[in-house]
Design an enzyme around this catalytic site. Structure first.
Site, PDB file in Angstrom:
ATOM      1  N   HIS A 133      72.979  23.154 -26.719  1.00  0.00           N
ATOM      2  CA  HIS A 133      73.509  24.519 -26.658  1.00  0.00           C
ATOM      3  C   HIS A 133      73.030  25.193 -25.378  1.00  0.00           C
ATOM      4  O   HIS A 133      71.831  25.276 -25.104  1.00  0.00           O
ATOM      5  CB  HIS A 133      73.072  25.311 -27.888  1.00  0.00           C
ATOM      6  N   GLU A 136      70.077  27.837 -24.766  1.00  0.00           N
ATOM      7  CA  GLU A 136      68.742  27.506 -25.263  1.00  0.00           C
ATOM      8  C   GLU A 136      67.914  26.852 -24.156  1.00  0.00           C
ATOM      9  O   GLU A 136      67.571  25.673 -24.204  1.00  0.00           O
ATOM     10  CB  GLU A 136      68.880  26.623 -26.503  1.00  0.00           C
ATOM     11  N   HIS A 260      66.068  22.382 -29.922  1.00  0.00           N
ATOM     12  CA  HIS A 260      66.940  23.556 -29.903  1.00  0.00           C
ATOM     13  C   HIS A 260      66.049  24.795 -29.893  1.00  0.00           C
ATOM     14  O   HIS A 260      64.828  24.712 -29.925  1.00  0.00           O
ATOM     15  CB  HIS A 260      67.843  23.575 -31.141  1.00  0.00           C
ATOM     16  N   GLU A 336      63.428  23.467 -33.754  1.00  0.00           N
ATOM     17  CA  GLU A 336      63.837  24.783 -33.262  1.00  0.00           C
ATOM     18  C   GLU A 336      62.596  25.446 -32.664  1.00  0.00           C
ATOM     19  O   GLU A 336      61.633  25.746 -33.372  1.00  0.00           O
ATOM     20  CB  GLU A 336      64.407  25.635 -34.397  1.00  0.00           C
TER      21      GLU A 336
END
Length: 378
Positions: A133, A136, A260, A336
């Protein structure tokens, strides 16, 4: 139309928060809490949510948010500087490092993966991926710093032992087109830069993998091309995703970890269903690995990364970890990274957070390598 960052809550039984994740509403969901969501919405979307019975609290207008956090890109790689630094690492350590172009993006940018290891063709291999993404940015830096660390410590144990018996592959930027767009046009762009048939732009690379692709039609795995989580017209439609597919098929990794941001979570399959992984041994292995990594991360700066099944965050079909585990039986986790919330920067993590984020994730990444390369072969 102006957009805002909003905290959405509900006390109404006719407006459950889960509906905002499971209905195809075209929302850009940023974080999921037990009693709230944080999302980016335009004023019309915010009005519709209020009309549906949700409480919408404006945290900041998007422009105010960017003015507060997106003021300094120092310390973050561009597409060009990442290639330069990966080449520098490979050239400085030619006996154990090779830079591979694994594919080309929609806009014909190269996708790079650094192979680190003394042996060619080893059966023990582990992969680290970053930046599916575009917005990010921290997900580029942590795998890059991991590669740098492994090469700087390659003559010391335990790294030397790992590199003598196996290979570590690091691909820090899967989505270079989107990343470049975040630097030049829209800091909060998420997808790649595919031109869709309806005139919209972008496919979500982390919804385009083949395992259970397209089985959901929800806000977090959408079939609407303009949506942030558009799954694409078919599985592996995107060249960036095909590049990862082909790399995994060639190398047959024994474990895959993908970075991420944000929310500070350690996610394991499945994402496409709330049911647990059927194989109890595999489920136990990934749960235990996530818990061990949680403890290692917390031991550095006291930061909590919560281990949980991916679908507990929200449902996703066609993501990386589901595919690498579902198709290859490889232990697969999604990390994350920092921060915990939009109020701490969200996707726009201040540059002074790069180093502490890397420091706390280093022992967890090394533990993942040891789990794959340091144990008996499966």
């Amino acid at each position: 139309m102006a957009s805002l960052i909003a905290r959405v809550t509900s006390t109404s039984t006719r407006a459950p928060l889960a509906r905002l994740l499971t209905s195809p509403l075209g929302l850009d969901v940023w974080e999921v809490g037990a009693d709230h969501l944080v999302l980016q919405a335009d004023e019309a979307q915010a009005g519709r949510l209020q009309a549906m019975g949700y409480d919408v609290e404006q945290l900041r207008m998007t422009e105010q948010y960017l003015s507060a956090f997106a003021t300094d890109a120092a310390g973050y790689h561009t597409v060009a500087t990442l290639e330069q630094d990966l080449r520098r690492l490979a050239e400085a350590h030619p006996e154990i490092a090779e830079l591979h172009e694994i594919g080309r993006s929609v806009e014909d940018r190269p996708l790079w993966a650094l192979r680190i290891g003394e042996r060619r063709g080893s059966t023990r291999k582990v992969a680290f991926l970053g930046c599916h993404h575009a917005r990010e940015w921290i997900s580029v830096e942590v795998p890059y710093l991991l590669a740098e660390h492994l090469l700087q410590t390659s003559s010391s144990e335990p790294v030397q032992g790992w590199l003598q018996q196996g290979e570590v592959w690091v691909a820090p930027m899967v989505n270079p087109d989107g990343h470049e767009y975040t630097r030049t046009e829209n800091r909060l762009w998420r997808k790649n830069r595919r031109r869709n048939r309806d005139g919209s732009v972008g496919v979500d690379p982390n919804r385009n993998y083949g395992y259970m692709w397209g089985t959901l039609d929800v806000n977090t795995s959408s079939h609407v091309p303009a949506d942030e989580t558009y799954v694409g017209p078919r599985a592996f439609s995107e060249p960036e995703v095909r590049a990862v597919r082909d790399l995994v098929a060639r190398q047959l990794f024994g474990g895959v970890l993908t970075y991420h941001s944000y929310s500070q979570l350690l996610l394991y399959p499945w994402g496409y269903t709330s049911e647990p992984v059927e194989d109890e041994a595999d489920l136990g292995e990934m749960r235990e690995l996530a818990e061990e990594m949680h403890q290692l991360i917390k031991g550095v700066h006291g930061t909590t990364y919560t281990p949980q099944q991916s679908s507990q965050l929200y449902p996703t079909a066609g993501d990386t970890a589901d595919w690498t585990y579902g198709e290859y039986d490889a232990p697969s986790l999604t990390v994350e990274l920092r921060p915990a919330s939009a109020l701490d920067g969200g996707f726009v993590l201040p540059p002074d957070q790069i180093q502490p984020c890397w420091e706390e994730n280093r022992p967890a990444a090394l533990h993942f390598i040891d789990h794959v390369l340091g144990r008996p072969a499966r």
